[in-house]
Write an enzyme that holds these catalytic residues in place. Structure first.
Site, mmCIF file in Angstrom:
data_model
loop_
_atom_site.group_PDB
_atom_site.id
_atom_site.type_symbol
_atom_site.label_atom_id
_atom_site.label_comp_id
_atom_site.label_asym_id
_atom_site.label_seq_id
_atom_site.Cartn_x
_atom_site.Cartn_y
_atom_site.Cartn_z
ATOM 1 N N LYS A 1 -3.345 -2.573 7.909
ATOM 2 C CA LYS A 1 -3.495 -4.024 8.045
ATOM 3 C C LYS A 1 -2.529 -4.719 7.073
ATOM 4 C CE LYS A 1 -5.749 -6.540 10.902
ATOM 5 N NZ LYS A 1 -5.173 -6.500 12.255
ATOM 6 N N ASP B 1 0.882 -1.166 0.000
ATOM 7 C CA ASP B 1 0.000 0.000 0.000
ATOM 8 C C ASP B 1 0.915 1.209 0.000
ATOM 9 O OD1 ASP B 1 -1.566 2.171 0.670
ATOM 10 O OD2 ASP B 1 -2.678 1.130 2.264
ATOM 11 N N TYR C 1 0.333 0.250 15.138
ATOM 12 C CA TYR C 1 -0.602 0.037 14.037
ATOM 13 C C TYR C 1 -0.335 1.043 12.933
ATOM 14 C CZ TYR C 1 -4.664 -0.265 11.127
ATOM 15 O OH TYR C 1 -5.467 -0.414 10.034
#
Ligand code: 13P
Ligand code: 13P
Ligand code: MG
Ligand code: MG
Length: 364
Positions: free
Chosen positions: A233, A11, A230
């Site tokens: 994902k 990503d 985080y």
């Protein structure tokens, strides 16, 4: 001569939040590969699944080849420059290290690779999933390779009667690869006992016990293990060779009609059903639902055929409606209980600070 299939995914930025990369970003990655592929790359395809861009390469350099990994890394760096120029959201999101160092594994992008002697005909399916983690493939793989309810070949094909060997990775162990090898059908209860825990135990490879050939290679990267927080994902990719001593394409696809609940969805912190969608599909409802694409090819002398989009078929329209219903049902309970992931999965996010502050306010 052996052929290697490598799929490397990252990503590196998308439009409107975590929805879909721009056409010009995809083009920038393509242009970089086209200009720099040299003699090493025999063939390649670039696609997106949600906000992730995957490059599927065929080559002769074997798995973990530094030059090939570097080519993919550099293409993602070039793409990131384009994403920044366009002001895309999360430009360079998955490039977690400042520079390339030998192997792209551990730097952020997800990798699935397999080297094999091509069969007379060599069909395979490339899977990519967005808004979820590598454990999303556990159940579909278990069912396709061990359960005659999905894989009729286990009953009908003599080439599959010896079953399959599963290689399962403990992704919580970060010092090195910690894995276990278990054989189906004898050890299916042990396999199930591990694969039940999608956040810790992940199928990384599957081998035919008849031919000894590798059927599956899946990515096992957990981004929070690399970043320590985080940042998005893991959005796993996977290669599955089909037919012959492996399940048929349709047997591999069969379990995706369940729309099983996986980890991911909004902010990577929720539970949602995995929706099989067409390649290039973006993201929408509640930054989801978690999606999976499947693209079939044949490869000969390293040359890839045109892709066949496996979930672009009227049957899957019906499945998608069912999965949307499942997503809506669970979303009705918002943050409560099973709708959100357990604290162990959230602890990489901002909730840690909140819990610390609240802890101080407790009275005994
Ligand atoms: P065809 O007869 O169309 O080749 O299909 C054979 C098969 O085994 C399908 O699963
Ligand atoms: P990605 O991992 O696909 O970037 O999604 C992150 C997110 O937080 C979505 O809400
Ligand atoms: Mg993103
Ligand atoms: Mg993503």
């Amino acid at each position: 001569m052996k052929t290697t299939l490598s799929v490397i995914k990252a990503d590196i930025g998308s439009i409107g939040g975590h929805l879909r990369p721009s056409e010009s970003l995809m083009e920038a990655v393509r242009e970089y590969i086209e200009a720099n592929k040299g003699k090493m790359v025999i063939d390649y395809r670039i696609s997106n699944t949600g906000d992730d861009i995957a490059i599927l390469f065929s080559h002769r350099e074997g798995v973990g080849n530094s030059a090939l990994h570097e080519l993919a890394w550099d293409a993602f760096v070039a793409g990131t420059a384009q994403a920044k120029k366009e002001g895309l959201y999360g430009a360079g999101q998955d490039l977690l290290k400042d520079s390339f160092s030998g192997n792209i594994k551990g730097l952020g992008p997800a990798v699935a690779e397999m080297e094999f002697e091509e069969r007379e005909n060599e069909p395979f399916i490339f899977f990519a999933a967005d808004k979820t983690d590598p454990g999303a493939y556990n159940l579909p793989l278990y069912l396709a390779f061990t359960d005659p309810m999905h894989c009729s070949g286990l009953i009908l094909s003599p080439k599959m009667s010896d079953g399959f060997k599963f290689v399962i990775m403990d992704v919580e162990y970060t010092e090195a690869d910690r894995y276990i090898e278990l054989n189906a059908p004898e050890e299916i209860y042990d396999i199930a006992a591990l694969l039940r825990d999608n956040e810790r135990f992940v199928v990384s490879k599957i081998y035919s016990r008849d031919s000894g050939e590798q059927a599956v290679a899946a990515s096992t990267t957990r981004l929070h293990n690399i970043a320590g927080k985080y940042i998005g994902k893991d959005d796993p990719v996977m290669l599955v060779r089909v037919q012959g001593s492996f399940p048929a394409a349709g047997e591999i696809l069969s379990p995706y009609n369940i729309g099983h609940y996986v980890a991911g969805f909004m902010r990577g912190s929720h539970t949602g059903p995995l929706m099989p969608v067409k390649t290039g599909c973006g993201i929408s409802f509640f930054d989801g639902p978690p999606i999976v694409t499947a693209t079939a090819f044949c490869v000969q002398n390293g040359i890839l055929t045109e892709p066949v989009d496996c979930f672009d078929h009227p049957y899957w329209d019906h499945v998608r409606t069912e999965v949307a219903r499942k997503a809506t049902e669970l979303r009705r309970q918002g943050f409560s209980g099973a709708a959100m992931l357990p604290y162990s999965e959230l602890e990489y996010g901002g909730i840690v600070e909140k819990m610390k502050k609240l802890d101080d306010k407790f009275k005994i």
